[in-house]
Design a protein around this motif. Sequence first.
Motif, PDB file in Angstrom:
ATOM      1  N   ARG A 180       6.988 -32.116 -14.280  1.00 61.76           N
ATOM      2  CA  ARG A 180       8.223 -31.436 -13.879  1.00 61.76           C
ATOM      3  C   ARG A 180       8.919 -32.161 -12.735  1.00 61.76           C
ATOM      4  NH1 ARG A 180       7.058 -25.309 -12.533  1.00 61.76           N
ATOM      5  NH2 ARG A 180       4.999 -26.085 -12.025  1.00 61.76           N
ATOM      6  N   ARG A 226       6.478 -25.857 -20.849  1.00 61.49           N
ATOM      7  CA  ARG A 226       6.894 -24.568 -21.418  1.00 61.49           C
ATOM      8  C   ARG A 226       8.147 -24.703 -22.281  1.00 61.49           C
ATOM      9  NH1 ARG A 226       6.411 -21.538 -15.656  1.00 61.49           N
ATOM     10  NH2 ARG A 226       7.247 -23.544 -15.036  1.00 61.49           N
ATOM     11  N   ALA A 258      -1.077 -27.681 -15.520  1.00 58.63           N
ATOM     12  CA  ALA A 258      -1.678 -26.366 -15.287  1.00 58.63           C
ATOM     13  C   ALA A 258      -1.056 -25.714 -14.064  1.00 58.63           C
ATOM     14  CB  ALA A 258      -3.192 -26.514 -15.076  1.00 58.63           C
ATOM     15  N   GLY A 259      -1.186 -24.411 -13.994  1.00 58.00           N
ATOM     16  CA  GLY A 259      -0.688 -23.670 -12.830  1.00 58.00           C
ATOM     17  C   GLY A 259      -1.808 -22.867 -12.221  1.00 58.00           C
ATOM     18  N   ASN A 260      -1.722 -22.631 -10.934  1.00 57.63           N
ATOM     19  CA  ASN A 260      -2.748 -21.815 -10.279  1.00 57.63           C
ATOM     20  C   ASN A 260      -2.253 -21.333  -8.923  1.00 57.63           C
ATOM     21  OD1 ASN A 260      -5.094 -20.531  -9.587  1.00 57.63           O
ATOM     22  ND2 ASN A 260      -6.379 -22.360  -9.617  1.00 57.63           N
ATOM     23  N   PHE A 261      -2.625 -20.127  -8.594  1.00 58.74           N
ATOM     24  CA  PHE A 261      -2.520 -19.617  -7.224  1.00 58.74           C
ATOM     25  C   PHE A 261      -3.549 -18.509  -7.106  1.00 58.74           C
ATOM     26  CE2 PHE A 261       0.660 -17.391  -9.828  1.00 58.74           C
ATOM     27  CZ  PHE A 261       0.320 -16.054  -9.627  1.00 58.74           C
ATOM     28  N   SER A 287       2.200 -10.139 -10.103  1.00 60.05           N
ATOM     29  CA  SER A 287       3.090  -9.433 -11.021  1.00 60.05           C
ATOM     30  C   SER A 287       2.811  -9.893 -12.453  1.00 60.05           C
ATOM     31  CB  SER A 287       4.543  -9.759 -10.670  1.00 60.05           C
ATOM     32  OG  SER A 287       4.794 -11.130 -10.919  1.00 60.05           O
ATOM     33  N   ASN A 324       4.852 -11.228 -14.250  1.00 60.54           N
ATOM     34  CA  ASN A 324       5.484 -12.548 -14.371  1.00 60.54           C
ATOM     35  C   ASN A 324       4.623 -13.653 -13.767  1.00 60.54           C
ATOM     36  OD1 ASN A 324       7.713 -13.999 -15.378  1.00 60.54           O
ATOM     37  ND2 ASN A 324       8.438 -14.316 -13.272  1.00 60.54           N
ATOM     38  N   GLY A 325       3.872 -13.319 -12.705  1.00 59.65           N
ATOM     39  CA  GLY A 325       2.963 -14.289 -12.114  1.00 59.65           C
ATOM     40  C   GLY A 325       1.838 -14.633 -13.087  1.00 59.65           C
ATOM     41  N   ILE A 354       2.130 -21.903 -18.702  1.00 58.92           N
ATOM     42  CA  ILE A 354       1.928 -23.333 -18.407  1.00 58.92           C
ATOM     43  C   ILE A 354       0.660 -23.830 -19.121  1.00 58.92           C
ATOM     44  CG2 ILE A 354       1.478 -25.045 -16.623  1.00 58.92           C
ATOM     45  CD1 ILE A 354       3.031 -23.188 -14.661  1.00 58.92           C
TER      46      ILE A 354
END
Length: 268
Positions: free
Chosen positions: A44, A71, A98-101, A109, A111-112, A119
């Motif tokens: 991205r 995406r 990948a995504g992470n938190f 949420s 959406n989170g 992803i």
Amino acid sequence: MAAVFRDHLLQDKRAVITGGGSGINLRIAERFAEHGAQLGLIGRNQEKLDQAVAGITSKGGRAMGFSADVRDYAALESALKTFKDTVGEIDIVVCGAAGNFPAPALGMSANGFKAVIDIDVLGTFNTCRAAYQFLRKPGASIVNISATHAFSPIAFQAHVCAAKAGVDMLTRTLALEWGQPGVRVNSIAPGPIDETEGMKRLGPTPEIRKKITQSIPLRRFGTKDEIADLALFLCSEAAGYITGAVFVCDGGQSLAGSSGLMAALSLS
Ligand code: COA
């Protein structure tokens, strides 16, 4: 069997790596370049991609960067087509984006949760689905980057656990469907790997790092090089009969579940 032990295991292979601008995926890209592969890095962040490409080419490697979000199917397909039209049929795809938190389930949420599922799971599906038409068949290899979260649940990671379990089932399903045309599909599930964004966030102090280390049977963090070497093996002829497998590379940490790691992080 001599071919398996060539110096350049991926000479003139064309490899696409999503999320290839940084972290473990960049190290995989660097390793593949050292072994003669021509790379297409998708990510991205254009600046990160430019830096990654410059680093690889400065050492004599071959790489191009393509800005696209996994995406976005159309953007991804267009990037893959441009790479294929420029260099030829694609031999290797690494789905690493990948995504992470960290967040408790009640602290994220819908959406989170969806952002990480989109992803990881949709992004991996999109990449495999869009790349299939451009793959060299037989002989292509796909590696999906999963995590031990897929089978060893850990608090504050509901989205990642669900996503990585989905990635591994996608690996197995695609291996079934695409075995006959000669496309291999495997997963790598890294455990605690040093100098990654995730580990910097999880283990920010020497005390926490020490506790995490004590939860790992091999008593050390893994390295990005060790994941890159595993990816190299899976994409080489040495792994020619391996498909639909999930390779855990975690120093044995997941053998005892995630309770040790959660205790180290004070999550239990
Ligand atoms: N805690 C709780 N919710 C969070 C969060 C956090 N730390 N970070 C993001 N979110 C939520 C946002 O609030 C948003 O939900 P909302 O619309 O209900 O407010 C949702 O996640 C999407 O956030 P956004 O920033 O728009 O998503 P994005 O698509 O730009 O980013 C993430 C995706 C959230 C995964 C982001 O962390 C990311 O891109 N990370 C970079 C890659 C990465 O994590 N690499 C490591 C892989 S191991």
